[in-house]
Design an enzyme around this catalytic site. Structure first.
Site, PDB file in Angstrom:
ATOM      1  N   LYS A 100       0.850  -1.201   0.000  1.00  0.00           N
ATOM      2  CA  LYS A 100       0.000   0.000   0.000  1.00  0.00           C
ATOM      3  C   LYS A 100       0.885   1.251   0.000  1.00  0.00           C
ATOM      4  CE  LYS A 100      -3.895  -2.293   2.199  1.00  0.00           C
ATOM      5  NZ  LYS A 100      -4.656  -2.647   3.401  1.00  0.00           N
ATOM      6  N   GLN A 158      -4.889  -1.342   9.586  1.00  0.00           N
ATOM      7  CA  GLN A 158      -4.828  -2.670   8.985  1.00  0.00           C
ATOM      8  C   GLN A 158      -5.439  -3.713   9.919  1.00  0.00           C
ATOM      9  OE1 GLN A 158      -3.797  -3.237   5.849  1.00  0.00           O
ATOM     10  NE2 GLN A 158      -4.070  -5.445   5.971  1.00  0.00           N
ATOM     11  N   ASP A 164     -11.401   2.813   3.963  1.00  0.00           N
ATOM     12  CA  ASP A 164     -11.830   1.414   3.866  1.00  0.00           C
ATOM     13  C   ASP A 164     -13.334   1.279   3.635  1.00  0.00           C
ATOM     14  OD1 ASP A 164      -9.858  -0.607   4.125  1.00  0.00           O
ATOM     15  OD2 ASP A 164      -9.539  -0.071   6.234  1.00  0.00           O
TER      16      ASP A 164
END
Ligand code: GUN
Length: 281
Positions: free
Chosen positions: A51, A95, A118
């Site tokens: 990422k 995460q 997200d």
């Protein structure tokens, strides 16, 4: 046809890089993505590294904050609140999975919904299911872009989603409904999965069972998207038996090189969108 997620993601990243350059000239600022990693989960470390690499490639301000596994929950929540108030940070991603002593729900709900790249915050989940503007979870978003490369108009198609997770199955269902698909949601307790799949024009496999979906589960001409990433003795495999299914399906994504690269490109896209929304406020 094998759907090349690597190529599609590279094309999307190159479009996003242009967009970042435009935003930089317009606002004299670039979108910023902060990723928080707690603990030592090996796959998470790889995902976070990828990422970061992609964010830098398209010209975003990228920051990774790493904490040890025994981190106090309060420290994480305070850091998120600080990032919420930092206007240089457009998007925040924590995460998953988190260590067990940290309350995942509390963490997700502490992220400002306008910075929730997200799309996991209840405000974004609700907006997506009501058909309103929202951050879209990156993996289902990537799947829908790959699907539309094969078939522009999905209206009236029968889609079978295997898996009902908050990360994949449920938001995927919402996106397919938005495209006017008829959607069947199946999961590990579904009685006759093969029969359900045989009725599908589109299959999204996101259940985490290696090579579950077989060649004789596929209607001729169906499109199959494999979200699974399963570590086995013979390496990484998806939820789809690729060798069998690729002989029958109209199109199928490989693992690796299918959905994975698109997930990251969609995260960058979401970060840029959060930046643009914040600027236009
Ligand atoms: N872990 C596995 N997939 C994801 C994802 O899409 N977002 C976050 N935050 N963590 C993950």
């Amino acid at each position: 046809m094998i759907i090349d997620g690597k190529k599609a993601a590279a094309e999307l990243r190159s479009e996003l890089k242009k967009k970042v350059d435009e935003l930089k000239s317009k606002y004299n600022a670039v979108p910023g993505l902060t990723v928080i990693l707690v603990g030592e989960d090996a796959p998470s470390k790889i995902y976070v590294r990828n990422k970061e690499k992609s964010a830098v490639e398209v010209g975003l301000n990228s920051e990774v904050i790493k904490y040890p596994a025994d981190l106090e929950e309060k420290v994480l929540l305070d850091k998120i609140r600080e990032l919420n108030n930092n206007e240089k940070v457009s998007g925040i991603l924590v995460q998953l999975p988190l260590p067990k002593h940290i309350n995942k729900r509390k963490v997700i709900e502490t992220i400002a919904h306008g910075k929730d790249v997200d799309g996991f915050h209840p405000m974004n989940v609700g907006n997506l299911s009501s058909g309103y503007d929202s951050s879209i979870p990156c993996t289902p978003f990537g799947c829908s872009l790959l699907l539309k490369q094969v078939e522009k108009n999905l209206s009236g198609k029968h889609a079978v989603v295997i898996g009902r997770s908050n990360l994949n199955g449920k938001p995927m269902t919402q996106l397919l409904l938005k495209e006017n698909c008829t959607v069947t949601i199946t999961h590990s307790r579904t009685k006759d999965l093969k029969t359900e799949c045989l009725r599908a024009d589109i299959i999204i496999a996101a259940v985490g069972i290696p090579k579950l979906v077989k060649g004789d589960w596929i209607k001729k001409g169906a499109i199959v998207i494999d979200v699974g990433i399963n570590k086995t003795d013979s390496g990484l495999v998806g939820d789809v038996d690729f060798d069998e299914v690729s002989k029958v399906a109209k199109a199928v994504t490989p693992v690796p090189g299918g959905v994975g690269p698109m997930t990251i490109a969609c995260l960058l896209n979401n970060t840029i969108e959060c930046f643009q929304k914040a600027q236009s406020k």
